[in-house]
Design a protein around this motif. Structure first.
Motif, PDB file in Angstrom:
ATOM      1  N   VAL A   1       0.834  -1.207   0.000  1.00 16.75           N
ATOM      2  CA  VAL A   1       0.000   0.000   0.000  1.00 16.75           C
ATOM      3  C   VAL A   1       0.869   1.258   0.000  1.00 16.75           C
ATOM      4  CG1 VAL A   1      -1.705   1.304   1.339  1.00 16.75           C
ATOM      5  CG2 VAL A   1      -1.991  -1.144   1.031  1.00 16.75           C
ATOM      6  N   CYS A   2       2.009   1.208   0.694  1.00 21.48           N
ATOM      7  CA  CYS A   2       2.923   2.364   0.689  1.00 21.48           C
ATOM      8  C   CYS A   2       3.414   2.649  -0.727  1.00 21.48           C
ATOM      9  CB  CYS A   2       4.115   2.113   1.615  1.00 21.48           C
ATOM     10  SG  CYS A   2       3.683   2.394   3.338  1.00 21.48           S
ATOM     11  N   VAL A   3       3.763   1.589  -1.446  1.00 20.57           N
ATOM     12  CA  VAL A   3       4.218   1.767  -2.829  1.00 20.57           C
ATOM     13  C   VAL A   3       3.076   2.362  -3.663  1.00 20.57           C
ATOM     14  CG1 VAL A   3       4.968   0.566  -4.918  1.00 20.57           C
ATOM     15  CG2 VAL A   3       5.950  -0.045  -2.695  1.00 20.57           C
ATOM     16  N   ILE A   4       1.876   1.815  -3.496  1.00 20.29           N
ATOM     17  CA  ILE A   4       0.727   2.338  -4.242  1.00 20.29           C
ATOM     18  C   ILE A   4       0.515   3.810  -3.902  1.00 20.29           C
ATOM     19  CG2 ILE A   4      -1.781   2.150  -4.595  1.00 20.29           C
ATOM     20  CD1 ILE A   4      -1.523  -0.841  -4.051  1.00 20.29           C
ATOM     21  N   SER A   5       0.771   4.163  -2.638  1.00 16.90           N
ATOM     22  CA  SER A   5       0.532   5.548  -2.219  1.00 16.90           C
ATOM     23  C   SER A   5       1.432   6.514  -2.989  1.00 16.90           C
ATOM     24  CB  SER A   5       0.699   5.687  -0.703  1.00 16.90           C
ATOM     25  OG  SER A   5       1.954   6.197  -0.374  1.00 16.90           O
ATOM     26  N   ILE A   6       2.662   6.057  -3.319  1.00 20.31           N
ATOM     27  CA  ILE A   6       3.556   6.914  -4.112  1.00 20.31           C
ATOM     28  C   ILE A   6       2.967   7.092  -5.518  1.00 20.31           C
ATOM     29  CG2 ILE A   6       5.870   7.123  -5.113  1.00 20.31           C
ATOM     30  CD1 ILE A   6       6.853   5.459  -2.692  1.00 20.31           C
ATOM     31  N   ILE A   7       2.527   5.967  -6.108  1.00 19.33           N
ATOM     32  CA  ILE A   7       1.930   6.051  -7.453  1.00 19.33           C
ATOM     33  C   ILE A   7       0.707   6.977  -7.431  1.00 19.33           C
ATOM     34  CG2 ILE A   7       0.821   4.696  -9.280  1.00 19.33           C
ATOM     35  CD1 ILE A   7       2.458   2.276  -8.199  1.00 19.33           C
ATOM     36  N   MET A   8      -0.104   6.812  -6.400  1.00 16.65           N
ATOM     37  CA  MET A   8      -1.319   7.629  -6.295  1.00 16.65           C
ATOM     38  C   MET A   8      -0.963   9.112  -6.118  1.00 16.65           C
ATOM     39  SD  MET A   8      -3.841   5.804  -6.885  1.00 16.65           S
ATOM     40  CE  MET A   8      -5.274   6.761  -6.476  1.00 16.65           C
ATOM     41  N   ALA A   9       0.128   9.367  -5.395  1.00 18.16           N
ATOM     42  CA  ALA A   9       0.549  10.764  -5.171  1.00 18.16           C
ATOM     43  C   ALA A   9       0.925  11.405  -6.507  1.00 18.16           C
ATOM     44  CB  ALA A   9       1.730  10.801  -4.194  1.00 18.16           C
ATOM     45  N   VAL A  10       1.696  10.654  -7.310  1.00 20.31           N
ATOM     46  CA  VAL A  10       2.091  11.181  -8.621  1.00 20.31           C
ATOM     47  C   VAL A  10       0.839  11.427  -9.466  1.00 20.31           C
ATOM     48  CG1 VAL A  10       3.345  10.637 -10.755  1.00 20.31           C
ATOM     49  CG2 VAL A  10       4.329  10.026  -8.520  1.00 20.31           C
ATOM     50  N   TYR A  11      -0.030  10.431  -9.487  1.00 22.67           N
ATOM     51  CA  TYR A  11      -1.265  10.536 -10.274  1.00 22.67           C
ATOM     52  C   TYR A  11      -2.094  11.750  -9.837  1.00 22.67           C
ATOM     53  CZ  TYR A  11      -6.104   9.305 -11.540  1.00 22.67           C
ATOM     54  OH  TYR A  11      -7.398   9.320 -11.996  1.00 22.67           O
ATOM     55  N   ALA A  12      -2.240  11.901  -8.518  1.00 17.75           N
ATOM     56  CA  ALA A  12      -3.052  13.010  -8.003  1.00 17.75           C
ATOM     57  C   ALA A  12      -2.434  14.357  -8.353  1.00 17.75           C
ATOM     58  CB  ALA A  12      -3.199  12.876  -6.476  1.00 17.75           C
ATOM     59  N   LEU A  13      -1.092  14.426  -8.285  1.00 22.08           N
ATOM     60  CA  LEU A  13      -0.399  15.682  -8.622  1.00 22.08           C
ATOM     61  C   LEU A  13      -0.591  16.048 -10.092  1.00 22.08           C
ATOM     62  CD1 LEU A  13       3.025  15.863  -6.732  1.00 22.08           C
ATOM     63  CD2 LEU A  13       1.108  17.480  -6.689  1.00 22.08           C
ATOM     64  N   VAL A  14      -0.420  15.010 -10.942  1.00 26.23           N
ATOM     65  CA  VAL A  14      -0.580  15.245 -12.380  1.00 26.23           C
ATOM     66  C   VAL A  14      -1.994  15.740 -12.678  1.00 26.23           C
ATOM     67  CG1 VAL A  14      -0.659  14.116 -14.639  1.00 26.23           C
ATOM     68  CG2 VAL A  14       1.203  13.601 -13.044  1.00 26.23           C
ATOM     69  N   GLU A  15      -2.980  15.070 -12.099  1.00 27.06           N
ATOM     70  CA  GLU A  15      -4.376  15.466 -12.316  1.00 27.06           C
ATOM     71  C   GLU A  15      -4.609  16.903 -11.837  1.00 27.06           C
ATOM     72  OE1 GLU A  15      -7.351  13.289 -13.510  1.00 27.06           O
ATOM     73  OE2 GLU A  15      -5.444  12.855 -14.520  1.00 27.06           O
ATOM     74  N   LYS A  16      -3.957  17.226 -10.717  1.00 20.55           N
ATOM     75  CA  LYS A  16      -4.107  18.570 -10.134  1.00 20.55           C
ATOM     76  C   LYS A  16      -3.537  19.623 -11.092  1.00 20.55           C
ATOM     77  CE  LYS A  16      -4.436  21.505  -6.598  1.00 20.55           C
ATOM     78  NZ  LYS A  16      -5.719  21.826  -5.994  1.00 20.55           N
ATOM     79  N   LEU A  17      -2.298  19.300 -11.591  1.00 23.49           N
ATOM     80  CA  LEU A  17      -1.627  20.254 -12.479  1.00 23.49           C
ATOM     81  C   LEU A  17      -2.381  20.412 -13.801  1.00 23.49           C
ATOM     82  CD1 LEU A  17       2.125  19.388 -11.807  1.00 23.49           C
ATOM     83  CD2 LEU A  17       0.795  21.342 -10.976  1.00 23.49           C
ATOM     84  N   LEU A  18      -3.000  19.298 -14.250  1.00 23.98           N
ATOM     85  CA  LEU A  18      -3.769  19.377 -15.494  1.00 23.98           C
ATOM     86  C   LEU A  18      -5.098  20.084 -15.290  1.00 23.98           C
ATOM     87  CD1 LEU A  18      -3.189  15.815 -17.024  1.00 23.98           C
ATOM     88  CD2 LEU A  18      -2.157  17.980 -17.725  1.00 23.98           C
ATOM     89  N   GLY A  19      -5.388  20.359 -14.035  1.00 24.72           N
ATOM     90  CA  GLY A  19      -6.619  21.068 -13.727  1.00 24.72           C
ATOM     91  C   GLY A  19      -7.847  20.180 -13.709  1.00 24.72           C
ATOM     92  N   ASN A  20      -7.623  18.826 -13.659  1.00 23.10           N
ATOM     93  CA  ASN A  20      -8.781  17.912 -13.622  1.00 23.10           C
ATOM     94  C   ASN A  20      -9.312  17.680 -12.210  1.00 23.10           C
ATOM     95  OD1 ASN A  20      -8.517  17.613 -16.327  1.00 23.10           O
ATOM     96  ND2 ASN A  20      -7.292  15.731 -16.200  1.00 23.10           N
TER      97      ASN A  20
END
Ligand code: UDP
Ligand code: MG
Length: 324
Positions: free
Chosen positions: A247-266
Motif C-alpha cells: 500500500v505504501c508503494v501504491i501511495s507513491i503512485i497515487m501521489a504522482v497521479y493526483a499531482l498530475v491530475e491537479k496540475l492538469l486542472g482535472n
C-alpha cells in the motif's frame, strides 16, 4: 519374567458407545496375535480415554477394563477435545510403556499396520507415522478440504507429514520430549515433527467409520485448522506487513497521479491532498500493525516455552566404559 515390548495403544473416545465393543474386540484379537508372535509383551495395554462423553462410553470402558487385563481406562473430568484427550492419555502412560500408539476409536485407521509400526520401532525408529494411501472412502468434501489444509499448512512453513493424522507410534523417549512442550494450544501433528528423532512412515488405506457419526463437524474442523496455523506460523502477520509495504508503494503512485491530475486542472478542490493522505496513512497504519505483530509473534514464541533443543545422543566414553 516377560521381556517383550510394552506397547500401549491410546484411544481417545468421545460418545463412542456404538463403536467401543467392536473396537475393543478387534484390538484384543490383534494383541493376542502379536503376543503369540512375540512382537509385544504380555504387559501391553489398550488404553481407552473417555473425553467427557455424555453417553455410556465410560460405563463400557470401565466394564471392559474389569473384564480384560489388557484393557485400561482413563476418564477425563470434562470434554477436553480430541488433541487434549490424546495428549492426556499419552502423558499418563508414558512412564509405564516402551512405546505408545495413538489411534481413533472408530478404526478408520487400519489396525493391521500396528505390527509394521512395531517392527520399525524395533529397528530403532522413535516415531512411526501412519500415512493414508488414498482417501476413497472420505466424502469429496472431506477429501478436498483435508488436502487443501495440508497444502496451506506447508505453504505457511509448518512442517507436518502429508496425509498423516493422529495415528502414530512414539517411543518412550519421544514421548518424554513431547512432554517438554508445555503449550496449551495442542496440535500434535505439528508438535511431533518438532521433537525430531528418527522417524519413518507406514502406509494404509483409510476405512469408513463403521458405526456412529463423525465427532468432527465442519465447525470443529475449521477451528482445528485455524488452531494449527496460528499455533505454528506467524505468516499471517507477515502478510499484513507485506500488504502495508504494498500500500505504501501504491501511495507513491497515487501521489504522482493526483499531482498530475491537479496540475492538469482535472482535480477539484482538496481532492489531490485527500487522495495522497488516504493512501499514505493507510500504508503506514498497515505497516505499523505488521510491526507490532512481529513483536507479538516473538512474544507468542516465548510464551509457548518450547524446548530450544532436544538431545538425541551424548557420546562421552570414559576408559572404563570403553573396556567393557
Ligand atoms: N474425539 C475426542 N474428543 C472430542 C472429539 C473427538 O476424544 O471432543 C475422538 C473420537 O472419539 C475419535 C477421534 O477423536 O476417536 C476422532 O474423531 P472422529 O472419528 O469423529 O473424527 P473424523 O475421523 O471424522 O475426523
Ligand atoms: Mg473418524
Amino acid at each position: 519374567m516377560d521381556n517383550g515390548i510394552k506397547l500401549y495403544v491410546v484411544v481417545p473416545c468421545y460418545n463412542e458407545e456404538e463403536v467401543l465393543p467392536e473396537t475393543s474386540r478387534r484390538m484384543i484379537e490383534l494383541f493376542n496375535k502379536m503376543k503369540s508372535e512375540g512382537l509385544i509383551g504380555g504387559m501391553s495395554r489398550i488404553v481407552f480415554v473417555d473425553d467427557g462423553s455424555k453417553d455410556k462410553t465410560w460405563e463400557i470402558i470401565d466394564a471392559l477394563a474389569k473384564a480384560h487385563t489388557e484393557i485400561a481406562g482413563i476418564k477425563l473430568a470434562r470434554n477436553a477435545g480430541h488433541q487434549n484427550a490424546l495428549l492426556g492419555g499419552l502423558m499418563t502412560v508414558k512412564d509405564e510403556c516402551d512405546c505408545a500408539i495413538s489411534i481413533d476409536a472408530d478404526l478408520q485407521d487400519d489396525i493391521n499396520v500396528i505390527p509394521d509400526m512395531i517392527k520399525n520401532y524395533k529397528e530403532g525408529y522413535d516415531v512411526v507415522y501412519g500415512v493414508r494411501n488414498k482417501r476413497d472412502t472420505d466424502t469429496f468434501f472431506k477429501r478436498t478440504t483435508a488436502i487443501g489444509f495440508y497444502k496451506l499448512m506447508s505453504a505457511m512453513g509448518v512442517n507436518i507429514v502429508f496425509n498423516h493424522a493422529d495415528y502414530r507410534l512414539m517411543s518412550r523417549r519421544a514421548l518424554d520430549a513431547l512432554s517438554d512442550f508445555p503449550e496449551r494450544n495442542v496440535f500434535l501433528r505439528g508438535m511431533v515433527p518438532l521433537v525430531g528423532y528418527r522417524s519413518t512412515n507406514v502406509y494404509y488405506d483409510r476405512n469408513e467409520r463403521f458405526a456412529g457419526e463423525s465427532k468432527y463437524p465442519l465447525k470443529k474442523m475449521l477451528s482445528f485448522a485455524f488452531d494449527g496455523i496460528t499455533s505454528f506460523s506467524i505468516s499471517p502477520i507477515r502478510l499484513i506487513t507485506a500488504l502495508g509495504a504494498a500500500v505504501c508503494v501504491i501511495s507513491i503512485i497515487m501521489a504522482v497521479y493526483a499531482l498530475v491530475e491537479k496540475l492538469l486542472g482535472n482535480a477539484g478542490m482538496g481532492w489531490a491532498s485527500l487522495m495522497m493522505s488516504i493512501w499514505f496513512i493507510g500504508g503506514v497504519q498497515l505497516l505499523s500493525v505488521g510491526l507490532i505483530g512481529e513483536y507479538i509473534g516473538k512474544l507468542y514464541k516465548e510464551v509457548k516455552r518450547r524446548p530450544r533443543y532436544i538431545i538425541e545422543a551424548y557420546v562421552n566414553e570414559t576408559d572404563d566404559a570403553a573396556k567393557e
